[in-house]
Design an enzyme around this catalytic site. Structure first.
Site, mmCIF file in Angstrom:
data_model
loop_
_atom_site.group_PDB
_atom_site.id
_atom_site.type_symbol
_atom_site.label_atom_id
_atom_site.label_comp_id
_atom_site.label_asym_id
_atom_site.label_seq_id
_atom_site.Cartn_x
_atom_site.Cartn_y
_atom_site.Cartn_z
ATOM 1 N N ASP A 141 0.807 -1.231 0.000
ATOM 2 C CA ASP A 141 0.000 0.000 0.000
ATOM 3 C C ASP A 141 0.834 1.273 0.000
ATOM 4 O OD1 ASP A 141 -2.254 -1.650 0.127
ATOM 5 O OD2 ASP A 141 -2.169 -1.725 2.309
ATOM 6 N N LYS A 145 1.748 1.961 -5.217
ATOM 7 C CA LYS A 145 2.266 1.345 -6.458
ATOM 8 C C LYS A 145 1.336 1.609 -7.635
ATOM 9 C CE LYS A 145 2.267 -2.589 -4.269
ATOM 10 N NZ LYS A 145 1.988 -2.146 -2.886
ATOM 11 N N GLY A 195 -4.644 -4.370 -3.722
ATOM 12 C CA GLY A 195 -5.629 -3.323 -3.982
ATOM 13 C C GLY A 195 -4.843 -2.093 -4.372
ATOM 14 N N HIS A 196 -4.828 -1.776 -5.652
ATOM 15 C CA HIS A 196 -4.031 -0.653 -6.141
ATOM 16 C C HIS A 196 -4.959 0.466 -6.590
ATOM 17 C CE1 HIS A 196 -0.305 -3.370 -7.095
ATOM 18 N NE2 HIS A 196 -0.747 -3.486 -5.853
ATOM 19 N N GLN A 236 1.822 -6.204 -3.136
ATOM 20 C CA GLN A 236 2.331 -6.296 -1.751
ATOM 21 C C GLN A 236 3.627 -5.489 -1.600
ATOM 22 O OE1 GLN A 236 1.240 -9.505 -3.397
ATOM 23 N NE2 GLN A 236 -0.633 -8.545 -2.765
HETATM 24 P P1 GDP Z 1 -0.806 0.292 -3.558
HETATM 25 O O1 GDP Z 1 -1.434 -0.961 -3.070
HETATM 26 O O2 GDP Z 1 0.669 0.334 -3.337
HETATM 27 O O3 GDP Z 1 -1.156 0.617 -4.992
HETATM 28 O O4 GDP Z 1 -1.415 1.474 -2.670
HETATM 29 P P2 GDP Z 1 -2.970 1.660 -2.251
HETATM 30 O O5 GDP Z 1 -3.722 2.117 -3.440
HETATM 31 O O6 GDP Z 1 -3.442 0.467 -1.520
HETATM 32 O O7 GDP Z 1 -2.827 2.797 -1.166
HETATM 33 C C1 GDP Z 1 -2.242 4.012 -1.463
HETATM 34 C C2 GDP Z 1 -3.271 5.148 -1.229
HETATM 35 O O8 GDP Z 1 -2.613 6.382 -1.218
HETATM 36 C C3 GDP Z 1 -4.309 5.267 -2.340
HETATM 37 O O9 GDP Z 1 -5.506 5.709 -1.786
HETATM 38 C C4 GDP Z 1 -3.715 6.316 -3.259
HETATM 39 O O10 GDP Z 1 -4.707 7.005 -4.026
HETATM 40 C C5 GDP Z 1 -3.066 7.229 -2.264
HETATM 41 N N1 GDP Z 1 -1.867 7.940 -2.734
HETATM 42 C C6 GDP Z 1 -0.863 7.489 -3.531
HETATM 43 N N2 GDP Z 1 0.127 8.415 -3.613
HETATM 44 C C7 GDP Z 1 -0.269 9.461 -2.837
HETATM 45 C C8 GDP Z 1 0.340 10.711 -2.469
HETATM 46 O O11 GDP Z 1 1.447 11.041 -2.872
HETATM 47 N N3 GDP Z 1 -0.383 11.503 -1.616
HETATM 48 C C9 GDP Z 1 -1.613 11.155 -1.124
HETATM 49 N N4 GDP Z 1 -2.244 11.986 -0.299
HETATM 50 N N5 GDP Z 1 -2.205 9.989 -1.447
HETATM 51 C C10 GDP Z 1 -1.529 9.155 -2.280
HETATM 52 P P1 IMO Z 2 -1.020 -4.230 -2.177
HETATM 53 O O1 IMO Z 2 -0.570 -4.792 -3.490
HETATM 54 C C1 IMO Z 2 -1.012 -4.675 2.169
HETATM 55 C C2 IMO Z 2 -1.077 -8.776 3.732
HETATM 56 C C3 IMO Z 2 -2.318 -9.249 4.459
HETATM 57 C C4 IMO Z 2 -1.711 -10.236 5.431
HETATM 58 C C5 IMO Z 2 -0.588 -10.872 4.614
HETATM 59 C C6 IMO Z 2 -0.962 -12.211 3.996
HETATM 60 O O2 IMO Z 2 -2.298 -3.475 -2.234
HETATM 61 O O3 IMO Z 2 0.100 -3.477 -1.520
HETATM 62 P P2 IMO Z 2 -2.505 -12.899 1.944
HETATM 63 O O4 IMO Z 2 -3.959 -12.695 1.689
HETATM 64 O O5 IMO Z 2 -1.622 -12.267 0.899
HETATM 65 O O6 IMO Z 2 -2.122 -14.321 2.190
HETATM 66 O O7 IMO Z 2 -2.214 -12.113 3.326
HETATM 67 O O8 IMO Z 2 -0.273 -9.937 3.580
HETATM 68 N N1 IMO Z 2 -1.325 -8.238 2.371
HETATM 69 C C7 IMO Z 2 -1.258 -6.945 2.049
HETATM 70 N N2 IMO Z 2 -1.047 -5.854 2.814
HETATM 71 N N3 IMO Z 2 -1.150 -4.534 0.838
HETATM 72 C C8 IMO Z 2 -1.342 -5.615 0.042
HETATM 73 O O9 IMO Z 2 -1.363 -5.542 -1.299
HETATM 74 C C9 IMO Z 2 -1.445 -6.895 0.649
HETATM 75 N N4 IMO Z 2 -1.640 -8.147 0.182
HETATM 76 C C10 IMO Z 2 -1.555 -8.961 1.240
HETATM 77 O O10 IMO Z 2 -2.967 -8.178 5.112
HETATM 78 O O11 IMO Z 2 -1.099 -9.535 6.502
HETATM 79 MG MG MG Z 3 -2.967 -1.608 -1.781
#
Ligand code: GDP
Ligand code: IMO
Ligand code: MG
Length: 427
Positions: free
Chosen positions: A13, A16, A40-41, A223
């Site tokens: 998170d 990415k 979840g991206h 991840q």
């Molecule tokens: P990922 O799994 O690595 O793709 O990240 P997630 O989407 O799960 O979580 C990142 C969150 O931060 C999302 O809600 C993005 O829209 C938000 N985000 C990404 N870059 C920035 C940033 O530079 N500033 C802010 N405020 N939000 C960001």
């Molecule tokens: P993105 O790509 C954050 C965590 C789960 C749990 C562990 C194992 O959005 O960054 P799993 O279901 O993969 O066997 O769970 O990994 N986990 C993540 N945490 N971002 C993710 O994906 C994750 N995918 C799995 O919360 O601790």
């Molecule tokens: Mg994510």
């Protein structure tokens, strides 16, 4: 132009999706190489927000071919509903390519994920419950179902039989659940075959031919480094290799083709699920980071655990991934703190430790040693260049860069595509 890898440098998170989308317009292929719909991206384009789980974030850039590589685990029902959701919003998904060697998350893998977690009780991993671990376990145990198996009913039936043989014993005798019928699973899986057929191909060949033709290939990790099955905080990890090497095994592209490895690094730290987290904050600052940063899981809706930036982890990510660059995200979230602590080392049993300890017992005892940097109060979301940032924000970025061991080449100052400061070009 060779290949680039973009991956999470912390516990996932990091942003990415946003970073991939930003580069999506300039690359020919975006490839997921591991994980599945545990990811979840989030991508924000104008006033539109997209949450992608299985599909590479490049799917939102016309001109870019999205690829699901052999290392990914695919839940067909999730994939089809993700595709139709995007189609309804006017996104063209017709270019998608799926490796015939990718493994399928079957309904029984999802069941096993949930029952094992329940039986682990207090010791649970806190998985996303999407069947990820059990599907990779079947792959390693050589009883997995691959996408290509959907196109041979006889082989599919034999494989489902083999996979369910032992599992039904476990489900009925140990977990007190009903046995799962082979026919039912086969029928469900065959129902996906035709719908997926247009996308299924030999992605290894496609990607290597593209690289020979000087096309640009971007690998999008799911991840993060500390969730890696080999290099993460085992057993509190996911069941694949998000680290840079995973891009090679998960796609069939050799390491000599990869020229750049970009670590996505949040300006603070978050984690979802169980496991050690030295800089975790269980106080008002943690709550504020969660609120201001919107730190709630995109996949499971769970609150993310929040804490200060940890430079020991960043250095570790640089090392195990051979990072060439960092993309620092969410700097804007730190606006308003008078002072910002940054973990520079750990104290373990009274000793100062500069690098991530390999021993889990040591890591569980690690206490952060903080250095405090001055904060800033100016709104930075409109900053377009490094010099637009307040002096203290510049100093924070420079300090993180020095501690983390690779140049910070981009800085996120908001979730939108254009809310990014480019310091060095990635392409
Ligand atoms: P990922 O799994 O690595 O793709 O990240 P997630 O989407 O799960 O979580 C990142 C969150 O931060 C999302 O809600 C993005 O829209 C938000 N985000 C990404 N870059 C920035 C940033 O530079 N500033 C802010 N405020 N939000 C960001
Ligand atoms: P993105 O790509 C954050 C965590 C789960 C749990 C562990 C194992 O959005 O960054 P799993 O279901 O993969 O066997 O769970 O990994 N986990 C993540 N945490 N971002 C993710 O994906 C994750 N995918 C799995 O919360 O601790
Ligand atoms: Mg994510």
């Amino acid at each position: 132009m060779p290949a680039l890898v973009l991956l999470g440098a912390q516990w996932g998170d990091e942003g990415k999706g946003k970073a991939t989308d930003l580069l999506g317009g300039s690359v020919d292929y975006v490839v997921r190489y591991q994980g599945g719909n545990n990811a979840g991206h989030t991508v924000v384009v104008g006033d539109q927000k997209y949450a992608l789980h299985l599909l590479p974030s490049g799917i939102l850039s016309p001109g870019c071919t999205p690829v699901i590589g052999n290392g990914v685990v695919v839940d067909p029902s999730v994939l089809l509903s993700e595709l139709s959701g995007l189609n309804e919003r006017g996104v063209d998904t017709s270019k998608l390519l799926i490796s015939g060697n990718a493994h399928i998350i079957t309904p029984y893998n999802v069941t096993v994920d949930k029952v094992t977690e329940r039986f682990l009780g207090k010791r649970k991993i806190g998985t996303t419950g999407r069947g990820i671990g059990p599907t990779y376990a079947d792959k390693i145990n050589r009883v997995g179902i691959r996408v290509q198996d959907l196109y041979d009913e006889s082989i599919l039936t034999q494989k489902v039989e083999a996979a369910l043989d032992g599992k039904n014993q476990l489900l009925t005798k140990l977990y007190n659940r009903r046995a799962i019928a082979v026919d039912q699973v086969v029928e469900e899986l065959l129902g996906y075959a035709e719908k997926l057929a247009p996308y299924v191909t030999d992605t290894v060949l496609v990607l290597n031919q593209a690289l020979e033709q000087d096309k640009v290939v971007l690998f999008e990790g799911g991840q993060g480094t500390l969730l890696d099955i080999d290099h993460g905080t085992y057993p509190f990890v996911t069941s694949s290799n998000p680290t840079a090497g995973g891009a090679c095994t998960g796609s069939g592209v050799g390491p000599t083709k990869i020229s750049r490895v970009i670590g996505i690094l949040k300006a603070y730290t978050t984690r979802v699920g169980s496991g050690p987290f030295p800089t975790e904050l269980l106080d008002a600052d943690g709550e504020a980071l969660r609120r201001i940063g919107g730190e709630r899981g995109v996949t499971t809706g769970r609150d993310r655990r929040c804490g200060w930036f940890d430079a020991v982890i960043a250095r570790y990510a640089t090392r195990v991934n051979g990072l060439t660059d960092f993309f620092l995200t969410k700097l804007d979230v730190l606006t308003g703190w008078e002072e910002i602590p940054v973990c520079v080392a750990y104290e373990i049993d009274g000793k100062r430790v500069e690098e991530l300890p390999y021993s889990q017992s040591d890591f569980h005892h690690a206490k952060p040693i903080y250095e405090t940097l001055p904060g800033w109060s100016e709104d930075i979301t409109k900053a377009k260049s490094f010099s637009d940032l307040p002096k203290n924000a510049q100093a924070y970025v420079k300090a993180l860069e020095e501690m983390s061991g690779a140049p910070i080449s981009a800085i996120g100052v908001g979730p939108g595509r254009d809310e990014t400061i480019e310091v060095n070009s990635f392409l």
